[in-house]
Design a protein around this motif. Structure first.
Motif, PDB file in Angstrom:
ATOM      1  N   THR A 239       0.826  -1.208   0.000  1.00 46.89           N
ATOM      2  CA  THR A 239       0.000   0.000   0.000  1.00 46.89           C
ATOM      3  C   THR A 239       0.858   1.255   0.000  1.00 46.89           C
ATOM      4  O   THR A 239       0.619   2.195  -0.767  1.00 46.89           O
ATOM      5  N   ALA A 240       1.861   1.281   0.871  1.00 48.50           N
ATOM      6  CA  ALA A 240       2.754   2.441   0.931  1.00 48.50           C
ATOM      7  C   ALA A 240       3.490   2.624  -0.392  1.00 48.50           C
ATOM      8  O   ALA A 240       3.644   3.755  -0.882  1.00 48.50           O
ATOM      9  N   ALA A 241       3.937   1.515  -0.986  1.00 53.69           N
ATOM     10  CA  ALA A 241       4.662   1.598  -2.258  1.00 53.69           C
ATOM     11  C   ALA A 241       3.770   2.140  -3.366  1.00 53.69           C
ATOM     12  O   ALA A 241       4.223   2.937  -4.206  1.00 53.69           O
ATOM     13  N   LEU A 242       2.509   1.726  -3.385  1.00 53.67           N
ATOM     14  CA  LEU A 242       1.587   2.236  -4.410  1.00 53.67           C
ATOM     15  C   LEU A 242       1.344   3.732  -4.238  1.00 53.67           C
ATOM     16  O   LEU A 242       1.318   4.482  -5.222  1.00 53.67           O
ATOM     17  N   ILE A 243       1.164   4.179  -2.998  1.00 53.24           N
ATOM     18  CA  ILE A 243       0.946   5.608  -2.761  1.00 53.24           C
ATOM     19  C   ILE A 243       2.171   6.411  -3.176  1.00 53.24           C
ATOM     20  O   ILE A 243       2.063   7.477  -3.802  1.00 53.24           O
ATOM     21  N   VAL A 244       3.357   5.909  -2.844  1.00 52.04           N
ATOM     22  CA  VAL A 244       4.592   6.588  -3.240  1.00 52.04           C
ATOM     23  C   VAL A 244       4.732   6.587  -4.765  1.00 52.04           C
ATOM     24  O   VAL A 244       5.116   7.592  -5.374  1.00 52.04           O
TER      25      VAL A 244
END
Length: 626
Positions: A239-244
């Motif tokens: 999730t964090a990687a997608l937002i970044v």
């Protein structure tokens, strides 16, 4: 940004009548070359594209208002739902998804209501209101006190009966205390705003106070982010990687979308969707993947197994149980009660919120093509935000409201500064809060997905606070000491007090509670240390960064007429008030004299003001509210 070309012919008219703000920070029109200011060819080529399509006072077509209002609403989506989801942990509601959905409905409804009040009667800029982490921190500190610790049985899903009177009393008694504390604490913000005292406060507050205060908001929430992410680190990291990925790497990638207009009929427009909705896209995609993994039984079905919380069916049939319509109303959780410790803790959050909002007002004015907000507009804005916190407390959101800097940034993307767009967004939030099943859907977001969002969001809040140090001289050993000592105390003292709750024993129970809440609130400890040392250790205003802050408040007399069009009270109230001489003594009412007004001839030339003739104003406060 919606498209490189106008959507309708009305935009052409808006471009002719709307003064182009040449001090918008995203565009530099001149470069210093060998000591001579020369026009930047590449930037001048894009100057036409950076003009505002609609000014603050313009009214776009109704369909454009709905579309852009929805965009602002979705931009604030992540921050708004994060507040009740974190708060539910302190309220012992981890296993009561239906009540969580009611809290989400309430905060959406109140945020929309407060947005309408702010745009209509407050600062009158296109700025959205929503929940704030500055009040969440002291609230969680209050709920962490021994007498408010959640009973052990509330942590076991099999033992929780959400409809039992005992369970209802457990969480509603906590909510009632929070409500009363927020309502009393918000009266201070109302007083400071409508009395004009905010100007006096800001004389003593600089970046060395602001930086540790805002940074510690994000740092102190690391435990909440860690607990949520730890339920399944793979999903959280995804999730964090997608937002970044969406917000940083793909933000300049435009995606074609089919659109329709009377002139061009069906055609293609380019939308920077990754830049506008990175959090929403990241959460939605991770949510969908978790659902597919749940359907395929890839994730464990044993509640005690690692990774179970990543399933999308852990909340049961919460959508079926939720009512189709839910009508939030004041006092819906019972009669509020007041805690002295809670009130003082909320005051620390209120002061931080006011500081952030003043910076947001100036940033919003620049991006919306408006002149700098005058004192009476700032006073009104802070006062209305106080009223918003009062309403939020009465309705029972468990939080207050503040200006959303994320939506201020969205103005620079869309180039639409009309406040009618924010009015549409406010109405949409209120309507969304009335549909119980829609808000119940949000409670089914898997916990590790929320944890991934927290990793990014809390990190950005921390960095936003540190970025305020750019206005102070960080080559000064004085400033390095103040910031370092304030940050370290803001981490050490609350951590020690939390681990030793019986250490504070003055013999006066009420005083013990007050000290317990204040000293376990990192934001208060760090901000107080920064404030104390910054105002007592000798240093020049330039060294402290106060000079940069004062530039924000410089008045531009040539924009007085333009200022009246933007910041005067609605419904011709300004004309009625200015006819009375006593109005000049009311800090939140506009009052003008003939010498302060610009003649119509001069006001027509506002759009031709060059960049080097305007004051170079830069906001000292860079904030992320949630």
């Amino acid at each position: 940004r919606i498209s490189d070309k106008p959507v309708t012919s009305a935009v052409h008219l808006a471009d002719q009548t709307c003064p182009t703000r040449t001090d918008v920070p995203f565009v530099s029109q001149y470069q210093q070359v060998n000591g001579v200011r020369k026009k930047d060819v590449d930037v001048s080529r894009e100057d036409g594209r950076n003009k505002l399509a609609y000014c603050v006072t313009d009214i776009p077509p109704w369909y454009l208002c709905i579309f852009l209002g929805t965009q602002h609403y979705l931009t604030a989506f992540g921050g708004i739902i994060a507040v009740p989801l974190i708060l539910s942990q302190g309220l012992c509601l981890q296993h009561d998804s239906l009540t969580q959905s009611h809290l989400i409905s309430t905060i959406f409804f109140v945020s929309g209501l407060c947005t309408l009040l702010q745009v209509t009667f407050g600062v009158r800029l296109p700025i959205l209101q929503g929940g704030t982490f500055t009040l969440l921190l002291p609230t969680m500190a209050l709920l962490s006190m021994p007498e408010w610790a959640c009973p052990a049985w509330t942590q076991n899903a099999s033992l929780v009966n959400a409809s039992s009177p005992e369970f209802i009393h457990v969480w509603q008694s906590r909510m009632q205390t929070i409500q009363g504390s927020i309502m009393v604490g918000s009266m201070f913000q109302v007083l400071v705003g409508f009395s004009g005292l905010i100007g006096i406060f800001m004389r003593f507050i600089g970046p060395l106070t602001i930086a540790p205060t805002i940074s510690l908001i994000g740092l102190s929430l690391y435990d909440s982010a860690g607990r949520s992410s730890g339920t399944h680190w793979g999903i959280s990291v995804m999730t964090a990687a997608l937002i970044v990925l969406f917000s940083q790497y793909l933000r300049h990638v435009a995606v074609p979308f089919p659109t329709y207009s009377k002139e061009k009929k069906l055609h293609t427009s380019w939308l920077y969707i990754f830049q506008i909705f990175p959090v929403l896209l990241g959460i939605t995609l991770s949510w969908l993947i978790c659902h597919l993994l749940t359907v395929c039984n890839v994730l464990p079905s044993n509640p005690t197994a690692y990774g179970y919380m990543a399933r999308t069916d852990t909340k049961g049939d919460v959508i079926g149980q939720a009512p189709l319509f839910f009508f939030p109303y004041p006092g819906q959780w019972g009669v509020p009660s007041v805690s002295l410790a809670g009130v003082l803790g909320i005051l620390a959050g209120v002061i931080s919120s006011m500081i952030e909002s003043v910076g947001d007002y100036h940033a919003c004015a620049r991006l919306a093509g408006a002149p700098p907000p005058p004192r009476h507009a700032i006073n009104r804005g802070i006062g209305v935000e106080g009223l918003g916190c009062l309403l939020a407390g009465a309705w029972g959101t468990g939080n207050g409201t503040t200006s959303y800097s994320e939506n201020v940034g969205a103005l620079g993307i869309t180039r639409v500064g009309s406040r009618m767009v924010i009015v549409a967004g406010g109405f949409l939030m209120m309507i969304n809060g009335l549909f119980g099943k829609i808000c119940a859907i949000f409670t089914t977001i898997p916990i590790p997905v929320i944890g991934g969002m927290f990793l990014v969001m809390f990190g950005v809040i921390t960095a936003a606070g540190v970025s305020n140090l750019q206005y102070a001289d960080m080559n000064s050993s004085r400033n390095i000491f103040i910031f370092g000592f304030s940050m370290f105390c803001g981490l050490v003292i609350p951590n020690w007090i939390t681990k030793n709750p019986t250490a504070i024993a003055t013999g006066i129970v009420e005083l013990d509670q007050v000290l317990q809440v204040l000293l376990t609130t990192s934001m208060f400890v760090g901000g107080f240390m920064g404030f104390l040392f910054d105002n007592t250790i000798p240093g020049t205003k330039r060294e402290r960064g106060i000079t940069a802050w004062n530039k924000v408040h410089e008045d531009d007399p040539i924009t007085t007429m333009e200022s009246r069009k933007v910041y005067d009270l609605p419904f011709n109230l300004t004309e009625r008030f200015t006819s009375s001489s006593w109005v000049r003594y009311i800090p939140f009412c506009p009052s003008y004299t003939s010498s302060e007004l610009v003649s119509p001839e001069n006001s027509d030339s506002l759009s031709s003001i060059r960049e080097d003739e305007r004051p170079n104003v830069t906001p000292i406060i860079i904030s992320v509210s949630p």
